[in-house]
Design a protein around this motif. Structure first.
Motif, PDB file in Angstrom:
ATOM      1  N   ASN A  38     -23.884  13.935 -32.557  1.00  0.00           N
ATOM      2  CA  ASN A  38     -24.894  13.082 -31.309  1.00  0.00           C
ATOM      3  C   ASN A  38     -26.395  12.999 -31.817  1.00  0.00           C
ATOM      4  O   ASN A  38     -26.929  13.894 -31.436  1.00  0.00           O
ATOM      5  CB  ASN A  38     -24.492  13.642 -30.058  1.00  0.00           C
ATOM      6  CG  ASN A  38     -22.695  13.926 -29.699  1.00  0.00           C
ATOM      7  OD1 ASN A  38     -22.105  12.532 -30.251  1.00  0.00           O
ATOM      8  ND2 ASN A  38     -22.444  14.411 -29.274  1.00  0.00           N
ATOM      9  N   LEU A  40     -27.798  10.505 -30.977  1.00  0.00           N
ATOM     10  CA  LEU A  40     -29.155   9.304 -31.499  1.00  0.00           C
ATOM     11  C   LEU A  40     -28.995   9.281 -29.706  1.00  0.00           C
ATOM     12  O   LEU A  40     -27.388   9.316 -29.378  1.00  0.00           O
ATOM     13  CB  LEU A  40     -28.682   7.800 -31.618  1.00  0.00           C
ATOM     14  CG  LEU A  40     -28.788   8.024 -33.076  1.00  0.00           C
ATOM     15  CD1 LEU A  40     -28.385   6.664 -33.428  1.00  0.00           C
ATOM     16  CD2 LEU A  40     -30.190   8.537 -33.481  1.00  0.00           C
ATOM     17  N   TRP A  42     -29.553   7.310 -25.908  1.00  0.00           N
ATOM     18  CA  TRP A  42     -30.785   6.392 -25.599  1.00  0.00           C
ATOM     19  C   TRP A  42     -30.904   6.520 -23.710  1.00  0.00           C
ATOM     20  O   TRP A  42     -29.549   6.147 -23.048  1.00  0.00           O
ATOM     21  CB  TRP A  42     -29.854   5.240 -25.244  1.00  0.00           C
ATOM     22  CG  TRP A  42     -31.321   4.178 -25.452  1.00  0.00           C
ATOM     23  CD1 TRP A  42     -31.789   3.472 -24.477  1.00  0.00           C
ATOM     24  CD2 TRP A  42     -31.647   3.052 -26.488  1.00  0.00           C
ATOM     25  NE1 TRP A  42     -32.670   2.436 -24.090  1.00  0.00           N
ATOM     26  CE2 TRP A  42     -32.911   2.104 -25.210  1.00  0.00           C
ATOM     27  CE3 TRP A  42     -32.114   2.855 -27.776  1.00  0.00           C
ATOM     28  CZ2 TRP A  42     -33.185   1.219 -25.910  1.00  0.00           C
ATOM     29  CZ3 TRP A  42     -32.668   2.405 -28.112  1.00  0.00           C
ATOM     30  CH2 TRP A  42     -33.513   1.025 -27.492  1.00  0.00           C
ATOM     31  N   ILE A  89     -33.713  -1.020 -32.760  1.00  0.00           N
ATOM     32  CA  ILE A  89     -32.621   0.252 -33.407  1.00  0.00           C
ATOM     33  C   ILE A  89     -32.521   0.869 -35.141  1.00  0.00           C
ATOM     34  O   ILE A  89     -33.017   2.588 -35.181  1.00  0.00           O
ATOM     35  CB  ILE A  89     -30.961  -0.072 -33.674  1.00  0.00           C
ATOM     36  CG1 ILE A  89     -30.475   0.042 -31.779  1.00  0.00           C
ATOM     37  CG2 ILE A  89     -30.000   0.930 -33.900  1.00  0.00           C
ATOM     38  CD1 ILE A  89     -29.447  -0.400 -31.264  1.00  0.00           C
ATOM     39  N   TYR A  99     -34.312  10.545 -29.513  1.00  0.00           N
ATOM     40  CA  TYR A  99     -34.227   9.581 -28.342  1.00  0.00           C
ATOM     41  C   TYR A  99     -35.003   8.931 -27.807  1.00  0.00           C
ATOM     42  O   TYR A  99     -36.299   8.515 -28.186  1.00  0.00           O
ATOM     43  CB  TYR A  99     -33.849  11.039 -27.167  1.00  0.00           C
ATOM     44  CG  TYR A  99     -34.328  11.770 -26.413  1.00  0.00           C
ATOM     45  CD1 TYR A  99     -35.154  10.684 -25.313  1.00  0.00           C
ATOM     46  CD2 TYR A  99     -35.695  12.831 -27.058  1.00  0.00           C
ATOM     47  CE1 TYR A  99     -36.265  11.420 -24.648  1.00  0.00           C
ATOM     48  CE2 TYR A  99     -36.644  13.196 -26.212  1.00  0.00           C
ATOM     49  CZ  TYR A  99     -36.013  12.953 -24.841  1.00  0.00           C
ATOM     50  OH  TYR A  99     -38.032  14.012 -24.199  1.00  0.00           O
ATOM     51  N   LEU A 114     -25.224  -0.355 -28.549  1.00  0.00           N
ATOM     52  CA  LEU A 114     -26.016   0.886 -29.027  1.00  0.00           C
ATOM     53  C   LEU A 114     -24.745   1.147 -28.513  1.00  0.00           C
ATOM     54  O   LEU A 114     -24.346   2.524 -29.377  1.00  0.00           O
ATOM     55  CB  LEU A 114     -26.847   1.462 -27.027  1.00  0.00           C
ATOM     56  CG  LEU A 114     -27.682   0.391 -27.072  1.00  0.00           C
ATOM     57  CD1 LEU A 114     -28.651   1.556 -25.503  1.00  0.00           C
ATOM     58  CD2 LEU A 114     -28.736   0.922 -27.554  1.00  0.00           C
ATOM     59  N   PHE A 119     -24.859   5.236 -30.292  1.00  0.00           N
ATOM     60  CA  PHE A 119     -25.977   6.419 -29.797  1.00  0.00           C
ATOM     61  C   PHE A 119     -24.892   6.630 -27.948  1.00  0.00           C
ATOM     62  O   PHE A 119     -23.617   6.181 -28.094  1.00  0.00           O
ATOM     63  CB  PHE A 119     -26.694   4.803 -28.732  1.00  0.00           C
ATOM     64  CG  PHE A 119     -28.151   4.531 -29.692  1.00  0.00           C
ATOM     65  CD1 PHE A 119     -28.749   5.614 -29.808  1.00  0.00           C
ATOM     66  CD2 PHE A 119     -27.851   3.756 -30.643  1.00  0.00           C
ATOM     67  CE1 PHE A 119     -29.946   5.273 -30.010  1.00  0.00           C
ATOM     68  CE2 PHE A 119     -29.122   3.522 -31.596  1.00  0.00           C
ATOM     69  CZ  PHE A 119     -30.342   4.344 -31.449  1.00  0.00           C
ATOM     70  N   LYS A 120     -25.258   8.261 -27.632  1.00  0.00           N
ATOM     71  CA  LYS A 120     -24.663   7.848 -26.500  1.00  0.00           C
ATOM     72  C   LYS A 120     -25.802   7.192 -25.478  1.00  0.00           C
ATOM     73  O   LYS A 120     -26.907   7.948 -25.485  1.00  0.00           O
ATOM     74  CB  LYS A 120     -24.758   9.888 -26.386  1.00  0.00           C
ATOM     75  CG  LYS A 120     -23.659  10.520 -27.160  1.00  0.00           C
ATOM     76  CD  LYS A 120     -22.779  10.942 -26.700  1.00  0.00           C
ATOM     77  CE  LYS A 120     -21.531  11.257 -26.670  1.00  0.00           C
ATOM     78  NZ  LYS A 120     -20.133  12.408 -26.427  1.00  0.00           N
ATOM     79  N   ASN A 200     -19.510   7.619 -24.631  1.00  0.00           N
ATOM     80  CA  ASN A 200     -20.637   7.199 -25.196  1.00  0.00           C
ATOM     81  C   ASN A 200     -21.651   7.266 -23.752  1.00  0.00           C
ATOM     82  O   ASN A 200     -22.851   7.126 -23.821  1.00  0.00           O
ATOM     83  CB  ASN A 200     -20.481   5.923 -25.506  1.00  0.00           C
ATOM     84  CG  ASN A 200     -19.665   6.577 -27.324  1.00  0.00           C
ATOM     85  OD1 ASN A 200     -18.522   5.841 -26.964  1.00  0.00           O
ATOM     86  ND2 ASN A 200     -20.361   6.863 -27.914  1.00  0.00           N
TER      87      ASN A 200
END
Length: 297
Positions: A38, A40, A42, A89, A99, A114, A119-120, A200
């Motif tokens: 993981n 990325l 946000w 992005i 992040y 996202l 992204f998470k 996510n």
């Protein structure tokens, strides 16, 4: 390299800047040693809802802040919308832990984009009454805030009520019909609360951190797949930092350089029970577009 961030923070506080750079550089050269996929994250959350807390937790992991590191470059994040999201992005480096924290309102297209881009998303919530109290003290401390002049010379009762709804001519952009700070925050919570939590998306409440810090941190470690980190050690570091900052006035925290900038005040929960009187409760309830119970944990 973010040259603007480099010059600004090196000149304002070299010691803090060099410490930040050294920390990020160590993370950057060892990113391949971590098992988590993981890369990325946000963070979405209202101001005063615990976003700074989540930042500090991620800073203890392998992640590097996109907007506060010499190793990352990120445009002005207040301008993000679903039309230009992919431009932002594209600033994230490939296969490196990064992040960003924003206060984005819920937008289906943004969330779907996202998730598609792997992204998470961590969404932070807090009791709106405590959020608005914390916001009031921020406005009172910050002479540059667009509401400062209408709250600075009156009682807490009057100033707090004014901070809920008054729009001054210093407001930075046109307001939509019916806009007030408290209605905007209410709708922010309500819209994000209705999003289904998936693998996510992680929804967290600041109150849960106060009740059980270790469990709160552990949930973030599980969500990001950094289970090899110790939640007890992370909380020890967070608590140490809070103790160091305890007696620093908010206005000084706002003026510090680099990642030392902070809006953290007291972090108390249910403070509204001590500060709300009948008039404040009545004015607060009358401004809400729905029931307070509909946006509580």
């Amino acid at each position: 390299m973010n040259l603007r961030y480099f010059i600004k923070n090196l000149t304002s506080n070299p010691r803090i800047f060099l410490n930040e750079f050294y920390t990020d550089f160590k993370k950057e050269i060892s990113f391949h040693n971590y098992e988590s996929k993981n890369n990325l994250i946000w963070i979405c959350g209202m101001p005063k809802s615990g976003t700074t807390l989540v930042e500090r937790i991620l800073d203890n992991l392998a992640y590097i802040r996109m907007d506060r590191s010499v190793l990352r470059v990120f445009p002005k994040k207040d301008l993000i919308n679903h039309n230009n999201l992919k431009d932002y992005i594209s600033c994230f480096p490939n296969n490196k832990y990064s992040y960003i924290k924003t206060h984005l309102k819920y937008d289906k297209n943004i969330v779907e984009t996202l998730i598609k881009e792997k992204f998470k998303i961590i969404v932070t919530f807090r009791d709106l009454r405590d959020v608005m109290i914390s916001r009031y003290f921020h406005v009172l401390s910050d002479k540059n805030h667009w509401q400062h002049d209408v709250v600075k010379s009156v009682s807490f009762e009057e100033g707090f009520i004014r901070s809920l709804s008054i729009i001054t001519n210093k407001y930075p952009s046109p307001t939509p019909p019916g806009y007030t700070p408290v209605t905007s925050y209410y709708n922010w919570i309500r819209n994000w609360m209705h999003v289904n939590e998936k693998k996510n998306i992680k929804k967290i409440w600041y109150e849960d951190y106060i009740k059980d810090p270790n469990k709160f941190i552990k949930e973030i470690l599980d969500f990001t797949d950094f289970n090899n980190f110790d939640e007890l050690e992370i909380e020890r570091k967070l608590d140490l930092k809070r103790k160091k900052e305890k007696n620093i006035p908010l206005i000084k925290k706002l003026k510090r350089s680099g990642r030392n900038v902070s809006t953290f005040r007291s972090g108390k929960i249910q403070q509204w029970k001590d500060l709300f009187n009948d008039r404040i409760q009545r004015e607060f309830d009358n401004l809400l577009p729905g029931k307070i119970e509909d946006i509580l944990n």
